[in-house]
Design a protein around this motif. Structure first.
Motif, PDB file in Angstrom:
ATOM      1  N   PRO A  99       0.819  -1.228   0.000  1.00 27.20           N
ATOM      2  CA  PRO A  99       0.000   0.000   0.000  1.00 27.20           C
ATOM      3  C   PRO A  99       0.846   1.269   0.000  1.00 27.20           C
ATOM      4  CG  PRO A  99      -0.933  -1.623   1.491  1.00 27.20           C
ATOM      5  CD  PRO A  99       0.379  -2.180   1.031  1.00 27.20           C
ATOM      6  N   ALA A 100       1.950   1.261   0.722  1.00 27.49           N
ATOM      7  CA  ALA A 100       2.811   2.443   0.775  1.00 27.49           C
ATOM      8  C   ALA A 100       3.420   2.736  -0.600  1.00 27.49           C
ATOM      9  CB  ALA A 100       3.914   2.238   1.811  1.00 27.49           C
ATOM     10  N   GLU A 101       3.806   1.693  -1.338  1.00 27.79           N
ATOM     11  CA  GLU A 101       4.383   1.891  -2.666  1.00 27.79           C
ATOM     12  C   GLU A 101       3.345   2.423  -3.643  1.00 27.79           C
ATOM     13  OE1 GLU A 101       7.904  -1.488  -2.857  1.00 27.79           O
ATOM     14  OE2 GLU A 101       5.814  -2.123  -3.077  1.00 27.79           O
ATOM     15  N   VAL A 102       2.117   1.930  -3.512  1.00 26.89           N
ATOM     16  CA  VAL A 102       1.037   2.426  -4.375  1.00 26.89           C
ATOM     17  C   VAL A 102       0.782   3.908  -4.101  1.00 26.89           C
ATOM     18  CG1 VAL A 102      -1.411   2.241  -4.940  1.00 26.89           C
ATOM     19  CG2 VAL A 102      -0.049   0.163  -4.603  1.00 26.89           C
ATOM     20  N   LYS A 103       0.718   4.282  -2.824  1.00 28.57           N
ATOM     21  CA  LYS A 103       0.486   5.686  -2.467  1.00 28.57           C
ATOM     22  C   LYS A 103       1.610   6.582  -2.974  1.00 28.57           C
ATOM     23  CE  LYS A 103      -2.282   4.673   1.652  1.00 28.57           C
ATOM     24  NZ  LYS A 103      -2.358   4.753   3.142  1.00 28.57           N
ATOM     25  N   GLU A 104       2.844   6.090  -2.954  1.00 31.61           N
ATOM     26  CA  GLU A 104       3.976   6.866  -3.436  1.00 31.61           C
ATOM     27  C   GLU A 104       3.868   7.120  -4.940  1.00 31.61           C
ATOM     28  OE1 GLU A 104       7.447   8.937  -3.936  1.00 31.61           O
ATOM     29  OE2 GLU A 104       6.280   8.542  -2.119  1.00 31.61           O
ATOM     30  N   ILE A 105       3.458   6.102  -5.684  1.00 32.90           N
ATOM     31  CA  ILE A 105       3.300   6.252  -7.131  1.00 32.90           C
ATOM     32  C   ILE A 105       2.179   7.236  -7.441  1.00 32.90           C
ATOM     33  CG2 ILE A 105       2.615   5.046  -9.240  1.00 32.90           C
ATOM     34  CD1 ILE A 105       4.128   2.631  -8.231  1.00 32.90           C
ATOM     35  N   ALA A 107       1.184   9.667  -5.557  1.00 35.40           N
ATOM     36  CA  ALA A 107       1.678  11.003  -5.197  1.00 35.40           C
ATOM     37  C   ALA A 107       2.571  11.559  -6.306  1.00 35.40           C
ATOM     38  CB  ALA A 107       2.446  10.942  -3.880  1.00 35.40           C
ATOM     39  N   GLN A 108       3.411  10.716  -6.902  1.00 37.99           N
ATOM     40  CA  GLN A 108       4.260  11.155  -8.007  1.00 37.99           C
ATOM     41  C   GLN A 108       3.409  11.563  -9.213  1.00 37.99           C
ATOM     42  OE1 GLN A 108       7.061   8.035  -8.858  1.00 37.99           O
ATOM     43  NE2 GLN A 108       7.992   8.091  -6.824  1.00 37.99           N
ATOM     44  N   GLY A 109       2.330  10.803  -9.462  1.00 39.52           N
ATOM     45  CA  GLY A 109       1.435  11.142 -10.564  1.00 39.52           C
ATOM     46  C   GLY A 109       0.742  12.471 -10.355  1.00 39.52           C
ATOM     47  N   LYS A 110       0.300  12.732  -9.127  1.00 38.63           N
ATOM     48  CA  LYS A 110      -0.356  14.005  -8.823  1.00 38.63           C
ATOM     49  C   LYS A 110       0.609  15.172  -8.985  1.00 38.63           C
ATOM     50  CE  LYS A 110      -3.953  12.321  -5.685  1.00 38.63           C
ATOM     51  NZ  LYS A 110      -4.500  12.362  -4.302  1.00 38.63           N
ATOM     52  N   LYS A 111       1.859  14.947  -8.591  1.00 45.20           N
ATOM     53  CA  LYS A 111       2.875  15.984  -8.740  1.00 45.20           C
ATOM     54  C   LYS A 111       3.119  16.285 -10.218  1.00 45.20           C
ATOM     55  CE  LYS A 111       7.616  17.146  -7.347  1.00 45.20           C
ATOM     56  NZ  LYS A 111       8.824  16.661  -6.627  1.00 45.20           N
ATOM     57  N   ALA A 112       3.194  15.241 -11.021  1.00 37.83           N
ATOM     58  CA  ALA A 112       3.401  15.432 -12.458  1.00 37.83           C
ATOM     59  C   ALA A 112       2.205  16.115 -13.109  1.00 37.83           C
ATOM     60  CB  ALA A 112       3.664  14.080 -13.129  1.00 37.83           C
ATOM     61  N   SER A 113       0.996  15.840 -12.604  1.00 38.40           N
ATOM     62  CA  SER A 113      -0.199  16.435 -13.197  1.00 38.40           C
ATOM     63  C   SER A 113      -0.232  17.948 -13.016  1.00 38.40           C
ATOM     64  CB  SER A 113      -1.459  15.808 -12.593  1.00 38.40           C
ATOM     65  OG  SER A 113      -1.637  16.224 -11.247  1.00 38.40           O
ATOM     66  N   GLN A 114       0.421  18.462 -11.987  1.00 34.14           N
ATOM     67  CA  GLN A 114       0.465  19.901 -11.783  1.00 34.14           C
ATOM     68  C   GLN A 114       1.268  20.586 -12.888  1.00 34.14           C
ATOM     69  OE1 GLN A 114      -1.500  21.331  -9.466  1.00 34.14           O
ATOM     70  NE2 GLN A 114      -2.119  19.191  -9.177  1.00 34.14           N
ATOM     71  N   VAL A 115       2.313  19.921 -13.358  1.00 36.18           N
ATOM     72  CA  VAL A 115       3.085  20.453 -14.477  1.00 36.18           C
ATOM     73  C   VAL A 115       2.280  20.316 -15.765  1.00 36.18           C
ATOM     74  CG1 VAL A 115       5.228  20.221 -15.810  1.00 36.18           C
ATOM     75  CG2 VAL A 115       5.248  19.856 -13.334  1.00 36.18           C
ATOM     76  N   TRP A 116       1.619  19.173 -15.919  1.00 33.68           N
ATOM     77  CA  TRP A 116       0.853  18.902 -17.136  1.00 33.68           C
ATOM     78  C   TRP A 116      -0.305  19.869 -17.298  1.00 33.68           C
ATOM     79  CZ3 TRP A 116       1.126  16.557 -21.599  1.00 33.68           C
ATOM     80  CH2 TRP A 116      -0.045  16.208 -22.295  1.00 33.68           C
ATOM     81  N   ARG A 117      -0.978  20.229 -16.217  1.00 33.06           N
ATOM     82  CA  ARG A 117      -2.157  21.084 -16.328  1.00 33.06           C
ATOM     83  C   ARG A 117      -1.806  22.505 -16.741  1.00 33.06           C
ATOM     84  NH1 ARG A 117      -5.650  21.317 -11.273  1.00 33.06           N
ATOM     85  NH2 ARG A 117      -6.796  22.807 -12.548  1.00 33.06           N
ATOM     86  N   SER A 118      -0.545  22.893 -16.578  1.00 27.04           N
ATOM     87  CA  SER A 118      -0.116  24.234 -16.988  1.00 27.04           C
ATOM     88  C   SER A 118       0.412  24.255 -18.420  1.00 27.04           C
ATOM     89  CB  SER A 118       0.961  24.758 -16.037  1.00 27.04           C
ATOM     90  OG  SER A 118       2.122  23.954 -16.102  1.00 27.04           O
ATOM     91  N   SER A 119       0.432  23.101 -19.082  1.00 26.57           N
ATOM     92  CA  SER A 119       0.957  23.030 -20.446  1.00 26.57           C
ATOM     93  C   SER A 119      -0.077  23.537 -21.447  1.00 26.57           C
ATOM     94  CB  SER A 119       1.352  21.593 -20.795  1.00 26.57           C
ATOM     95  OG  SER A 119       0.219  20.740 -20.756  1.00 26.57           O
ATOM     96  N   SER A 120       0.395  24.060 -22.558  1.00 28.38           N
ATOM     97  CA  SER A 120      -0.486  24.530 -23.625  1.00 28.38           C
ATOM     98  C   SER A 120      -0.934  23.349 -24.479  1.00 28.38           C
ATOM     99  CB  SER A 120       0.248  25.544 -24.504  1.00 28.38           C
ATOM    100  OG  SER A 120       1.317  24.916 -25.197  1.00 28.38           O
ATOM    101  N   PHE A 121      -1.985  23.568 -25.268  1.00 28.64           N
ATOM    102  CA  PHE A 121      -2.417  22.470 -26.131  1.00 28.64           C
ATOM    103  C   PHE A 121      -1.412  22.223 -27.239  1.00 28.64           C
ATOM    104  CE2 PHE A 121      -5.026  19.717 -28.669  1.00 28.64           C
ATOM    105  CZ  PHE A 121      -5.807  19.083 -27.735  1.00 28.64           C
TER     106      PHE A 121
END
Length: 209
Positions: A99-105, A107-121
């Motif tokens: 479960p801890a490894e799943v939560k870590e992955i 969390a990494q995805g959510k962090k990456a999504s913050q960069v992705w949401r600011s990207s242009s089309f």
């Protein structure tokens, strides 16, 4: 387009050329237009960056000489047995994450999504083109691994993995920006002048499929 070809036919007809000559010249114009389209498309495709995903030896092999998997055998606690359902060949073990490894992955995805949401089309379209180029270039590898993992036939892998995915990516590349850009629409007479915003292409929470 068709209108341009019709204009050419009209000009040629006005010069009182024989019908056979008009058709021959029109056919030549269509052929030249097709060649030009292919060349432009080829140069555009070549300019798309390529990515490389190394294959393991068993993923690249057309045939496997593996032992037969026996269902019901208790696997190691931290591993998941993998096998080809169509041949029952044993493919190895996948790690059973804690479960801890799943939560870590996640969390990494959510962090990456913050960069992705600011990207242009424009940036997103470029990434989609890179993914599409990889799928087309490596479709044989994708179909081999997919068929081996799921037990489906190579034809089913082509239709279910390559054709569908490529068309979805192609549609998003062509239509995505127009369809997903922010817009407003009326909500109807019953709610007065309320204006309802719709269609954003910001990222949502990380999905799992």
């Amino acid at each position: 387009g068709l209108s341009c070809i019709m204009d050419v036919l009209g000009v040629l007809s006005s010069h009182q050329l024989a019908p056979e000559t008009v058709l021959a010249l029109a056919g030549l114009a269509v052929a030249l237009a097709a060649v030009l389209y292919v060349l432009v498309d080829a140069f555009s495709y070549k300019s798309i960056p390529a990515i490389r995903v190394p294959l393991k030896d068993d993923e690249a092999a057309e045939q496997l000489s593996a032992e037969t998997y026996t269902p019901g055998v208790t696997p190691p606690k931290d591993k998941i047995p993998c096998y080809d359902p169509s041949t029952m060949q044993f493919l190895g073990y996948a790690k059973a994450m804690t479960p801890a490894e799943v939560k870590e992955i996640v969390a990494q995805g959510k962090k990456a999504s913050q960069v992705w949401r600011s990207s242009s089309f424009q940036q997103r379209r470029k990434l989609l083109k890179i993914l599409l180029k990889y799928i087309i270039t490596h479709q044989q590898d994708i179909c081999r691994v997919s068929a081996r993992d799921s037990g489906k036939t190579p034809l089913e892998a082509v239709l279910g993995e390559i054709v569908v995915t490529a068309e979805k990516l192609n549609w998003l590349i062509r239509e995505g920006e127009q369809v997903l850009k922010p817009c407003q629409r009326g909500a109807g007479v019953m709610v007065g002048a309320l204006i309802v915003p719709c269609h954003q292409y910001d990222t949502l929470p990380i999905p799992f499929s």
